[in-house]
Design an enzyme around this catalytic site. Structure first.
Site, PDB file in Angstrom:
ATOM      1  N   HIS A 159       0.839  -1.211   0.000  1.00 23.53           N
ATOM      2  CA  HIS A 159       0.000   0.000   0.000  1.00 23.53           C
ATOM      3  C   HIS A 159       0.878   1.267   0.000  1.00 23.53           C
ATOM      4  CE1 HIS A 159      -3.149   2.780   1.220  1.00 23.53           C
ATOM      5  NE2 HIS A 159      -4.040   1.825   1.260  1.00 23.53           N
ATOM      6  N   GLU A 263      -0.587   1.175  -5.558  1.00 27.42           N
ATOM      7  CA  GLU A 263      -0.385  -0.041  -4.759  1.00 27.42           C
ATOM      8  C   GLU A 263      -0.339  -1.290  -5.639  1.00 27.42           C
ATOM      9  OE1 GLU A 263      -3.637   0.071  -1.944  1.00 27.42           O
ATOM     10  OE2 GLU A 263      -3.633   2.261  -2.085  1.00 27.42           O
TER      11      GLU A 263
HETATM   12  O1  TA6 Z   1      -6.028   1.404  -0.853  1.00 26.05           O
HETATM   13  C1  TA6 Z   1      -7.103   2.291  -0.782  1.00 26.05           C
HETATM   14  C2  TA6 Z   1      -7.878   2.037   0.508  1.00 26.05           C
HETATM   15  O2  TA6 Z   1      -8.485   0.778   0.490  1.00 26.05           O
HETATM   16  C3  TA6 Z   1      -8.887   3.176   0.658  1.00 26.05           C
HETATM   17  O3  TA6 Z   1     -10.209   2.722   0.443  1.00 26.05           O
HETATM   18  C4  TA6 Z   1      -8.635   3.677   2.080  1.00 26.05           C
HETATM   19  O4  TA6 Z   1      -9.424   2.970   3.005  1.00 26.05           O
HETATM   20  C5  TA6 Z   1      -7.150   3.379   2.220  1.00 26.05           C
HETATM   21  O5  TA6 Z   1      -7.006   2.079   1.660  1.00 26.05           O
HETATM   22  C6  TA6 Z   1      -6.579   3.530   3.610  1.00 26.05           C
HETATM   23  O6  TA6 Z   1      -6.982   2.497   4.445  1.00 26.05           O
HETATM   24  P1  TA6 Z   1      -6.466   2.515   5.985  1.00 26.05           P
HETATM   25  O7  TA6 Z   1      -7.072   1.311   6.622  1.00 26.05           O
HETATM   26  O8  TA6 Z   1      -4.959   2.451   5.945  1.00 26.05           O
HETATM   27  O9  TA6 Z   1      -6.930   3.833   6.551  1.00 26.05           O
END
Ligand code: TA6
Length: 296
Positions: A159, A263
């Site tokens: 991520h 990601e």
């Molecule tokens: O990767 C995108 C995502 O799934 C968004 O929908 C948002 O929720 C982001 O990840 C961040 O997630 P987190 O749990 O790290 O706040």
């Protein structure tokens, strides 16, 4: 070198001969910094990240395993990023083309608690390495070590939060014309338009069957991030923009202007491993000067 980072959490500093560096926290197996040989920080890390388990560090490269987002019964993005990893000095060797000397091997295995929430045993080995030119290379090897003969399936993402000078001046090349699931429209499937992505509002898209190489161009800095991936067919592009940024306690109100998540992921088709089988997913990031001329 191992040292105490924020809130006394253990972190490892990797330094490559030409001066590039990276930092990995044992908490989450989480890369929080990657600097080029001019000591410029290339990853985004929120100034409001709380660095306090069990909340994941906000920024850097969170590891989403064994579940991406809410695609399953576990907490969002699984639990690997919320656990303390350990250094493994002599991991089983694996074929790798990385000639790097600056690397660290970390390992995560499920605790008794983990086995209660996800009843599978696994070994997740992460190698973080700096290549000769300062490239950042992450290799994940995940092995099913169930003794009950049970296979398991998982979804996965690196991520990655890239640091950009101004999100409104960023373009992404390599995802044009691809299908994606739009998280902002009930994950319905759409097809991307024909030219490079630009950003002027919240975006949260899961691109499917993407190429191994994606370019993220920071116009102002005349810098192109090249993201290369292996074993990761999907790619998520996320920027929360202003409203969602304000709703996140561990994210500054205006920080959305200085980051973009791209990601490398495996989401659409979960990976299934039988006991003894191992999956490998590689991410390689480089940052190169871009002779970027607007509009080309
Ligand atoms: O990767 C995108 C995502 O799934 C968004 O929908 C948002 O929720 C982001 O990840 C961040 O997630 P987190 O749990 O790290 O706040």
């Amino acid at each position: 070198t191992l040292s105490k980072g924020i809130n006394g959490l253990d972190k490892i500093l990797l330094r490559e001969s030409r001066g590039s560096s990276a930092e990995v926290y044992l908490y989450g197996g989480h890369v929080t910094s990657w600097k080029n040989d001019h000591a410029e920080e290339l990853l985004f890390l929120s100034s409001k990240s709380i660095f306090k388990p069990p909340k994941a560090i906000r920024g850097g490269i969170p590891l989403c395993f064994p579940q991406f987002s809410n695609l399953g019964p576990l907490e969002s993005h699984g639990f690997a990023r919320n656990r303390i990893w350990t250094i493994e000095d002599d991991p089983p060797p694996f074929p790798t083309n990385n000639l790097s000397k600056a690397f660290v091997d970390l390992i995560l295995k499920p605790s008794e608690e983990d086995l209660k929430i996800w009843n599978h045993s696994f070994e997740y080995r992460l190698r973080v390495a700096l290549g000769p030119g300062g490239d950042l290379m992450l290799t994940s090897r995940i092995r099913n070590t169930n003794s009950d003969g049970k296979p398991f399936s998982f979804t996965f993402a690196y991520h990655t939060y890239l640091s950009v000078s101004d999100i409104s001046e960023v373009r992404v090349e390599g995802l044009e014309t691809l299908d994606y699931l739009d998280n902002l429209q009930n994950r319905e499937r759409f097809t991307e338009q024909g030219d490079a992505l630009t950003f002027e509002s919240e975006v949260d898209k899961i691109y499917l069957s993407t190429p191994t190489k994606i370019a993220i161009i920071d116009h102002e800095k005349k810098r192109t991030f090249v993201l290369r991936k292996d074993g990761l067919p999907d790619a998520v592009v996320w920027n929360p923009w202003d409203k969602k940024a304000k709703s996140m306690a561990d994210f500054g109100d205006d920080e959305y202007k200085y980051m973009l998540c791209v990601e490398a992921a495996n989401i659409e088709k979960a990976i299934t491993l039988k006991p003894g089988e191992e999956w490998k997913g590689r991410l390689e990031l480089s940052a190169v000067p871009s002779s970027y001329c607007s509009g080309q």
